[in-house]
Scaffold this motif. Structure first.
Motif, short mmCIF file in Angstrom:
data_model
loop_
_atom_site.label_atom_id
_atom_site.label_comp_id
_atom_site.label_asym_id
_atom_site.label_seq_id
_atom_site.Cartn_x
_atom_site.Cartn_y
_atom_site.Cartn_z
N MET A 1 0.95 -0.94 -0.08
CA MET A 1 -0.12 0.19 0.08
C MET A 1 1.02 1.17 -0.06
N LYS A 2 0.59 2.04 -0.88
CA LYS A 2 1.48 3.37 -1.05
C LYS A 2 0.70 4.53 -0.48
N PRO A 3 1.23 5.24 0.67
CA PRO A 3 0.56 6.41 1.14
C PRO A 3 0.15 7.29 0.24
N THR A 4 -0.49 8.16 0.61
CA THR A 4 -1.00 9.39 -0.44
C THR A 4 0.17 10.55 -0.29
N VAL A 16 2.16 10.70 8.02
CA VAL A 16 1.84 9.39 6.84
C VAL A 16 0.30 9.97 6.41
N THR A 17 -0.17 10.44 5.13
CA THR A 17 -1.51 10.81 5.03
C THR A 17 -1.87 9.66 4.17
N LEU A 18 -3.09 8.95 4.48
CA LEU A 18 -3.75 8.12 3.76
C LEU A 18 -5.12 8.44 3.37
N SER A 19 -5.64 8.04 2.28
CA SER A 19 -6.97 8.17 1.77
C SER A 19 -7.92 7.46 2.75
N GLN A 22 -7.39 3.67 1.66
CA GLN A 22 -5.94 3.27 2.35
C GLN A 22 -6.21 3.10 3.75
N LEU A 23 -6.76 3.87 4.34
CA LEU A 23 -7.02 3.70 5.89
C LEU A 23 -7.73 2.45 6.36
N GLU A 25 -8.17 -0.12 4.39
CA GLU A 25 -7.16 -1.48 4.00
C GLU A 25 -6.02 -1.53 5.02
N TYR A 26 -5.46 -0.53 5.61
CA TYR A 26 -4.36 -0.56 6.62
C TYR A 26 -5.06 -1.07 7.89
#
Length: 95
Positions: A1-4, A16-19, A22-23, A25-26
Motif C-alpha cells: 500500500m502506498k500512502p498518499t 503519513v497521509t492516507l485516503s 487506504q486507511l 485497508e491498513y
C-alpha cells in the motif's frame, strides 16, 4: 500500500497521509496482524490498531439538514417464546 503523502515532522517522526480507502485497508491488515486466528498478534499491530480505532471511534458528524427524524422501535418482544396456552379444563363427573 502506498500512502498518499509522507512528510517529515521532527527527528525520526513522519506524518503519513492516507485516503479513506487506504486507511480502511491498513486497519484491515493491522486487525489481522493484531488478532490472528492462530493466537496472539504482534504487539506493534495491537498498539497501532487500538490507537487508530480509538481516534476513529470519537469522530462524529452532525446529521444532514434534510435527515428524517430518528425513529426508534422497541422490538424486544420479537423472537421471544410466547406462552403456551393451557389445556382446556373439562368438568369431571362425580358419582
Amino acid at each position: 500500500m502506498k500512502p498518499t503523502k509522507i512528510s517529515k515532522v521532527s527527528g525520526n517522526l513522519s506524518k503519513v497521509t492516507l485516503s479513506g480507502h487506504q486507511l480502511a485497508e491498513y486497519l484491515r491488515l493491522l486487525d489481522w496482524r493484531a488478532h490472528p486466528p492462530s493466537g496472539d498478534g504482534t504487539a506493534e499491530a495491537v498498539r497501532m490498531y487500538n490507537e487508530i480505532s480509538q481516534v476513529l471511534d470519537q469522530i462524529t458528524s452532525p446529521p444532514p439538514a434534510d435527515a428524517p427524524p430518528l425513529l426508534v422501535v422497541d422490538n424486544g418482544f420479537i423472537g421471544t417464546a410466547s406462552p403456551t396456552p393451557s389445556a382446556p379444563v373439562s368438568p369431571t363427573l362425580s358419582k
